[in-house]
Design an enzyme around this catalytic site. Structure first.
Site, PDB file in Angstrom:
ATOM      1  N   TRP A  31      40.972  42.209  39.831  1.00  0.00           N
ATOM      2  CA  TRP A  31      39.543  42.038  39.613  1.00  0.00           C
ATOM      3  C   TRP A  31      38.881  41.720  40.951  1.00  0.00           C
ATOM      4  O   TRP A  31      39.439  40.968  41.743  1.00  0.00           O
ATOM      5  CB  TRP A  31      39.309  40.909  38.612  1.00  0.00           C
ATOM      6  CG  TRP A  31      37.911  40.880  38.087  1.00  0.00           C
ATOM      7  CD1 TRP A  31      36.902  40.087  38.535  1.00  0.00           C
ATOM      8  CD2 TRP A  31      37.377  41.676  37.035  1.00  0.00           C
ATOM      9  NE1 TRP A  31      35.768  40.333  37.831  1.00  0.00           N
ATOM     10  CE2 TRP A  31      36.022  41.311  36.891  1.00  0.00           C
ATOM     11  CE3 TRP A  31      37.913  42.659  36.201  1.00  0.00           C
ATOM     12  CZ2 TRP A  31      35.189  41.892  35.946  1.00  0.00           C
ATOM     13  CZ3 TRP A  31      37.090  43.235  35.259  1.00  0.00           C
ATOM     14  CH2 TRP A  31      35.753  42.853  35.137  1.00  0.00           C
ATOM     15  N   SER A  65      42.186  36.807  38.290  1.00  0.00           N
ATOM     16  CA  SER A  65      42.603  35.539  38.892  1.00  0.00           C
ATOM     17  C   SER A  65      43.260  34.603  37.886  1.00  0.00           C
ATOM     18  O   SER A  65      44.163  33.842  38.250  1.00  0.00           O
ATOM     19  CB  SER A  65      41.403  34.854  39.548  1.00  0.00           C
ATOM     20  OG  SER A  65      41.004  35.581  40.691  1.00  0.00           O
ATOM     21  N   PHE A  66      42.840  34.646  36.626  1.00  0.00           N
ATOM     22  CA  PHE A  66      43.439  33.776  35.617  1.00  0.00           C
ATOM     23  C   PHE A  66      44.948  33.999  35.516  1.00  0.00           C
ATOM     24  O   PHE A  66      45.709  33.057  35.289  1.00  0.00           O
ATOM     25  CB  PHE A  66      42.771  34.003  34.250  1.00  0.00           C
ATOM     26  CG  PHE A  66      43.218  33.032  33.206  1.00  0.00           C
ATOM     27  CD1 PHE A  66      42.708  31.740  33.173  1.00  0.00           C
ATOM     28  CD2 PHE A  66      44.169  33.393  32.256  1.00  0.00           C
ATOM     29  CE1 PHE A  66      43.129  30.825  32.214  1.00  0.00           C
ATOM     30  CE2 PHE A  66      44.591  32.491  31.298  1.00  0.00           C
ATOM     31  CZ  PHE A  66      44.067  31.204  31.275  1.00  0.00           C
ATOM     32  N   GLU A  67      45.395  35.219  35.727  1.00  0.00           N
ATOM     33  CA  GLU A  67      46.821  35.559  35.613  1.00  0.00           C
ATOM     34  C   GLU A  67      47.634  35.235  36.861  1.00  0.00           C
ATOM     35  O   GLU A  67      48.856  35.407  36.878  1.00  0.00           O
ATOM     36  CB  GLU A  67      46.970  37.044  35.256  1.00  0.00           C
ATOM     37  CG  GLU A  67      46.476  37.404  33.869  1.00  0.00           C
ATOM     38  CD  GLU A  67      44.958  37.529  33.750  1.00  0.00           C
ATOM     39  OE1 GLU A  67      44.432  37.329  32.643  1.00  0.00           O
ATOM     40  OE2 GLU A  67      44.293  37.812  34.773  1.00  0.00           O
ATOM     41  N   VAL A  90      36.817  34.769  42.273  1.00  0.00           N
ATOM     42  CA  VAL A  90      36.043  34.521  41.059  1.00  0.00           C
ATOM     43  C   VAL A  90      34.613  34.217  41.502  1.00  0.00           C
ATOM     44  O   VAL A  90      34.341  33.160  42.061  1.00  0.00           O
ATOM     45  CB  VAL A  90      36.610  33.345  40.238  1.00  0.00           C
ATOM     46  CG1 VAL A  90      35.805  33.154  38.963  1.00  0.00           C
ATOM     47  CG2 VAL A  90      38.085  33.566  39.923  1.00  0.00           C
ATOM     48  N   GLU A  94      26.545  34.689  35.953  1.00  0.00           N
ATOM     49  CA  GLU A  94      25.503  34.084  35.125  1.00  0.00           C
ATOM     50  C   GLU A  94      26.026  33.055  34.127  1.00  0.00           C
ATOM     51  O   GLU A  94      25.245  32.307  33.559  1.00  0.00           O
ATOM     52  CB  GLU A  94      24.751  35.184  34.369  1.00  0.00           C
ATOM     53  CG  GLU A  94      24.025  36.147  35.297  1.00  0.00           C
ATOM     54  CD  GLU A  94      23.368  37.285  34.548  1.00  0.00           C
ATOM     55  OE1 GLU A  94      23.438  37.326  33.304  1.00  0.00           O
ATOM     56  OE2 GLU A  94      22.780  38.146  35.218  1.00  0.00           O
ATOM     57  N   THR A  95      27.318  33.030  33.888  1.00  0.00           N
ATOM     58  CA  THR A  95      27.878  32.090  32.917  1.00  0.00           C
ATOM     59  C   THR A  95      28.779  31.096  33.630  1.00  0.00           C
ATOM     60  O   THR A  95      29.003  31.194  34.833  1.00  0.00           O
ATOM     61  CB  THR A  95      28.693  32.831  31.842  1.00  0.00           C
ATOM     62  OG1 THR A  95      29.842  33.423  32.476  1.00  0.00           O
ATOM     63  CG2 THR A  95      27.859  33.913  31.158  1.00  0.00           C
ATOM     64  N   HIS A  97      31.957  30.833  33.253  1.00  0.00           N
ATOM     65  CA  HIS A  97      33.352  31.282  33.227  1.00  0.00           C
ATOM     66  C   HIS A  97      34.084  30.905  34.507  1.00  0.00           C
ATOM     67  O   HIS A  97      35.262  30.570  34.486  1.00  0.00           O
ATOM     68  CB  HIS A  97      33.433  32.793  32.980  1.00  0.00           C
ATOM     69  CG  HIS A  97      33.236  33.614  34.223  1.00  0.00           C
ATOM     70  ND1 HIS A  97      32.004  33.819  34.809  1.00  0.00           N
ATOM     71  CD2 HIS A  97      34.144  34.246  35.008  1.00  0.00           C
ATOM     72  CE1 HIS A  97      32.161  34.556  35.895  1.00  0.00           C
ATOM     73  NE2 HIS A  97      33.434  34.838  36.046  1.00  0.00           N
ATOM     74  N   ARG A 136      33.921  36.093  53.431  1.00  0.00           N
ATOM     75  CA  ARG A 136      35.140  35.295  53.512  1.00  0.00           C
ATOM     76  C   ARG A 136      36.409  36.134  53.328  1.00  0.00           C
ATOM     77  O   ARG A 136      37.501  35.608  53.238  1.00  0.00           O
ATOM     78  CB  ARG A 136      35.086  34.171  52.482  1.00  0.00           C
ATOM     79  CG  ARG A 136      34.071  33.108  52.865  1.00  0.00           C
ATOM     80  CD  ARG A 136      33.540  32.334  51.674  1.00  0.00           C
ATOM     81  NE  ARG A 136      32.582  31.324  52.105  1.00  0.00           N
ATOM     82  CZ  ARG A 136      31.300  31.556  52.411  1.00  0.00           C
ATOM     83  NH1 ARG A 136      30.816  32.797  52.317  1.00  0.00           N
ATOM     84  NH2 ARG A 136      30.497  30.586  52.793  1.00  0.00           N
TER      85      ARG A 136
END
Length: 166
Positions: A31, A65-67, A90, A94-95, A97, A136
């Site tokens: 992602w 990234s969660f994985e 990440v 807008e949320t 998460h 970055r």
């Protein structure tokens, strides 16, 4: 220190250990691939620059990234892997998460390192927007991948110091 005040690709290289025989896993989130590919390139080239052999670097991709925590865990559990570098991005969006993902990944990678006794490096960007991520990942603030790789090398040096102390 905020990367606005420090370039991520500028670091001390004093007393780096010999890493010719060390094996590294680099786990990369797919992602935000434009950013994570640049992070990978930075980490990979930094490892080579400071003595790692191409055949001693393995790459594994995870969807996001969660994985990274589980991917890092699988590599860290292998006896032949000395250090794991986890790379992701990440973006706030807008949320909320990103708050949940970033916290879970940081905690997960910390746990993998503590459980395996191996350096597991958090090379995850947590920017507010795409431009900050690009800045970055090889842009005006350097490359977090470079920093993650040098961190892995330095942690292996500390590990060597701790285990050889008499």
């Amino acid at each position: 220190m905020a990367s606005e005040l420090k370039n991520l690709s500028v670091f001390s290289t004093d007393n780096l250990p010999d890493i010719r025989h060390r094996r590294f896993a680099i786990v990369v989130a797919e992602w935000n691939a434009e950013v994570t590919e640049a992070l990978f390139e930075g980490a990979y080239q930094t490892l080579l620059q400071y003595g790692a052999l191409t055949e001693n670097i393995v790459r594994g991709n995870v969807p996001g990234s969660f994985e990274l925590s589980l991917g890092a865990s699988w590599f860290a559990q292998r006896d032949e892997i000395d250090a794991v570098i986890a790379l992701g991005c990440v973006i706030q969006g807008e949320t909320k998460h990103n708050d949940y993902i970033n916290h879970a990944v940081a905690q997960g990678l910390t746990n993998v390192g503590l459980q395996t006794g191996k350096p597991v490096i958090f090379g995850v960007l947590t920017p507010n927007n795409q431009q900050q991520a690009i800045d970055r990942a090889g842009g005006i603030h350097g490359n977090k991948g470079d920093e993650a790789a040098i961190t892995a090398i330095k942690m292996l040096g500390l590990q060597q110091q701790v285990y050889s102390f008499k």
